[in-house]
Design a protein around this motif. Structure first.
Motif, PDB file in Angstrom:
ATOM      1  N   LEU A  50       0.824  -1.212   0.000  1.00 44.12           N
ATOM      2  CA  LEU A  50       0.000   0.000   0.000  1.00 44.12           C
ATOM      3  C   LEU A  50       0.856   1.259   0.000  1.00 44.12           C
ATOM      4  O   LEU A  50       0.465   2.283  -0.543  1.00 44.12           O
ATOM      5  CB  LEU A  50      -0.930   0.008   1.226  1.00 44.12           C
ATOM      6  CG  LEU A  50      -1.995  -1.075   1.252  1.00 44.12           C
ATOM      7  CD1 LEU A  50      -2.773  -1.008   2.554  1.00 44.12           C
ATOM      8  CD2 LEU A  50      -2.930  -0.921   0.074  1.00 44.12           C
ATOM      9  N   ALA A  51       2.010   1.195   0.609  1.00 43.45           N
ATOM     10  CA  ALA A  51       2.882   2.369   0.686  1.00 43.45           C
ATOM     11  C   ALA A  51       3.582   2.628  -0.650  1.00 43.45           C
ATOM     12  O   ALA A  51       3.796   3.772  -1.043  1.00 43.45           O
ATOM     13  CB  ALA A  51       3.906   2.188   1.798  1.00 43.45           C
ATOM     14  N   LEU A  52       3.936   1.564  -1.370  1.00 41.25           N
ATOM     15  CA  LEU A  52       4.690   1.741  -2.609  1.00 41.25           C
ATOM     16  C   LEU A  52       3.829   2.239  -3.761  1.00 41.25           C
ATOM     17  O   LEU A  52       4.280   3.034  -4.567  1.00 41.25           O
ATOM     18  CB  LEU A  52       5.359   0.423  -3.001  1.00 41.25           C
ATOM     19  CG  LEU A  52       6.569   0.015  -2.177  1.00 41.25           C
ATOM     20  CD1 LEU A  52       7.083  -1.342  -2.628  1.00 41.25           C
ATOM     21  CD2 LEU A  52       7.662   1.058  -2.296  1.00 41.25           C
ATOM     22  N   LYS A  53       2.605   1.776  -3.866  1.00 37.37           N
ATOM     23  CA  LYS A  53       1.696   2.142  -4.959  1.00 37.37           C
ATOM     24  C   LYS A  53       2.365   1.888  -6.312  1.00 37.37           C
ATOM     25  O   LYS A  53       2.649   2.806  -7.083  1.00 37.37           O
ATOM     26  CB  LYS A  53       1.247   3.593  -4.839  1.00 37.37           C
ATOM     27  CG  LYS A  53       0.486   3.857  -3.563  1.00 37.37           C
ATOM     28  CD  LYS A  53      -0.030   5.258  -3.486  1.00 37.37           C
ATOM     29  CE  LYS A  53      -0.776   5.467  -2.190  1.00 37.37           C
ATOM     30  NZ  LYS A  53      -1.282   6.806  -2.030  1.00 37.37           N
ATOM     31  N   LEU A  54       2.629   0.639  -6.558  1.00 30.69           N
ATOM     32  CA  LEU A  54       3.350   0.247  -7.768  1.00 30.69           C
ATOM     33  C   LEU A  54       2.581   0.590  -9.031  1.00 30.69           C
ATOM     34  O   LEU A  54       3.176   0.961 -10.044  1.00 30.69           O
ATOM     35  CB  LEU A  54       3.650  -1.259  -7.730  1.00 30.69           C
ATOM     36  CG  LEU A  54       4.619  -1.692  -6.618  1.00 30.69           C
ATOM     37  CD1 LEU A  54       4.747  -3.206  -6.587  1.00 30.69           C
ATOM     38  CD2 LEU A  54       5.963  -1.044  -6.827  1.00 30.69           C
ATOM     39  N   ARG A  55       1.255   0.502  -8.984  1.00 32.00           N
ATOM     40  CA  ARG A  55       0.460   0.818 -10.184  1.00 32.00           C
ATOM     41  C   ARG A  55       0.615   2.283 -10.567  1.00 32.00           C
ATOM     42  O   ARG A  55       0.780   2.624 -11.745  1.00 32.00           O
ATOM     43  CB  ARG A  55      -1.006   0.471  -9.930  1.00 32.00           C
ATOM     44  CG  ARG A  55      -1.893   0.757 -11.115  1.00 32.00           C
ATOM     45  CD  ARG A  55      -3.344   0.469 -10.775  1.00 32.00           C
ATOM     46  NE  ARG A  55      -4.206   0.898 -11.838  1.00 32.00           N
ATOM     47  CZ  ARG A  55      -4.685   0.115 -12.787  1.00 32.00           C
ATOM     48  NH1 ARG A  55      -4.356  -1.154 -12.801  1.00 32.00           N
ATOM     49  NH2 ARG A  55      -5.492   0.590 -13.713  1.00 32.00           N
ATOM     50  N   LYS A  56       0.576   3.177  -9.562  1.00 29.68           N
ATOM     51  CA  LYS A  56       0.733   4.609  -9.846  1.00 29.68           C
ATOM     52  C   LYS A  56       2.132   4.893 -10.384  1.00 29.68           C
ATOM     53  O   LYS A  56       2.304   5.696 -11.310  1.00 29.68           O
ATOM     54  CB  LYS A  56       0.471   5.422  -8.577  1.00 29.68           C
ATOM     55  CG  LYS A  56       0.537   6.895  -8.818  1.00 29.68           C
ATOM     56  CD  LYS A  56       0.251   7.688  -7.579  1.00 29.68           C
ATOM     57  CE  LYS A  56       0.360   9.159  -7.893  1.00 29.68           C
ATOM     58  NZ  LYS A  56       0.375   9.988  -6.710  1.00 29.68           N
ATOM     59  N   GLN A  57       3.146   4.219  -9.799  1.00 26.69           N
ATOM     60  CA  GLN A  57       4.504   4.416 -10.303  1.00 26.69           C
ATOM     61  C   GLN A  57       4.617   3.956 -11.753  1.00 26.69           C
ATOM     62  O   GLN A  57       5.266   4.623 -12.565  1.00 26.69           O
ATOM     63  CB  GLN A  57       5.501   3.643  -9.429  1.00 26.69           C
ATOM     64  CG  GLN A  57       5.712   4.257  -8.064  1.00 26.69           C
ATOM     65  CD  GLN A  57       6.688   3.448  -7.223  1.00 26.69           C
ATOM     66  OE1 GLN A  57       7.101   2.358  -7.605  1.00 26.69           O
ATOM     67  NE2 GLN A  57       7.038   3.999  -6.068  1.00 26.69           N
ATOM     68  N   LYS A  58       3.976   2.838 -12.077  1.00 29.33           N
ATOM     69  CA  LYS A  58       4.019   2.325 -13.453  1.00 29.33           C
ATOM     70  C   LYS A  58       3.330   3.299 -14.411  1.00 29.33           C
ATOM     71  O   LYS A  58       3.836   3.582 -15.500  1.00 29.33           O
ATOM     72  CB  LYS A  58       3.341   0.950 -13.497  1.00 29.33           C
ATOM     73  CG  LYS A  58       3.202   0.363 -14.866  1.00 29.33           C
ATOM     74  CD  LYS A  58       4.520  -0.059 -15.422  1.00 29.33           C
ATOM     75  CE  LYS A  58       4.293  -0.814 -16.721  1.00 29.33           C
ATOM     76  NZ  LYS A  58       5.344  -0.613 -17.668  1.00 29.33           N
ATOM     77  N   MET A  59       2.158   3.861 -13.984  1.00 31.59           N
ATOM     78  CA  MET A  59       1.445   4.813 -14.843  1.00 31.59           C
ATOM     79  C   MET A  59       2.265   6.087 -15.037  1.00 31.59           C
ATOM     80  O   MET A  59       2.334   6.633 -16.151  1.00 31.59           O
ATOM     81  CB  MET A  59       0.071   5.127 -14.235  1.00 31.59           C
ATOM     82  CG  MET A  59      -0.898   3.959 -14.322  1.00 31.59           C
ATOM     83  SD  MET A  59      -2.474   4.263 -13.519  1.00 31.59           S
ATOM     84  CE  MET A  59      -3.112   5.580 -14.516  1.00 31.59           C
TER      85      MET A  59
END
Length: 168
Positions: A50-59
């Motif tokens: 939840l802290a990393l937010k990998l999807r947002k980083q990928k977008m």
């Protein structure tokens, strides 16, 4: 300690009873001090996903890649323009031509000529209105209004209406 007296075991000696009471009281105070709360008041556990937010980083990474690609295309176009003359080669020298220009000009001339003739006729005409007869009719109307009204006009207003003289 005098308020806390528990007689759990009957004793024949009052000193022994006091010693037992003190021991039970001390045990009670220790239990109160070391009691744990029944409600969990600790901070919630944070999860790494939840802290990393990998999807947002990928977008964000995809968006930055697309912006970089568009910037490279623009840079290539600017470099091409700088190396060449940079002129636009889609010039069109065609002049618009109307099929009825002469007819519209002739119609405009005809209308302006008719307007000039009408202006001359209007400027030569004399007025058909007679202001003197209008004033006499107004005086009669005021006299009738004074005769039928409950509160007639004052005398000095009558004098103003009747003493007006028109130039001949």
């Amino acid at each position: 300690m005098a308020q806390y007296q528990v007689y759990q075991f009957p004793a024949g000696n009052k000193y022994l009873q006091q010693k037992w009471d003190k021991a039970f009281y001390d045990l009670h105070r220790y239990n109160v001090k070391t009691a744990k709360p029944t409600i969990n008041i600790t901070t919630p556990e944070t999860y790494g996903h939840l802290a990393l937010k990998l999807r947002k980083q990928k977008m964000d990474q995809d968006r930055n890649t697309q912006i970089q690609r568009e910037n490279n295309l623009l840079l290539e176009k600017i470099a091409h323009i700088m190396q060449t003359t940079g002129t636009v080669d889609n010039l069109n020298f065609y002049e618009k031509k109307s099929l009825n220009v002469q007819q519209r000009q002739m119609e405009l001339l005809h209308i302006s000529h008719e307007n000039q003739l009408m202006q001359q006729r209007l400027s030569q005409c004399k007025s058909h209105y007679n202001v003197k007869s209008w004033h006499q009719d107004w005086i009669k109307t005021m006299g009738l209004m004074n005769s039928i009204s409950r509160y007639p006009r004052r005398a000095h207003t009558k004098v103003l209406y009747f003493n007006y003289h028109f130039p001949s």
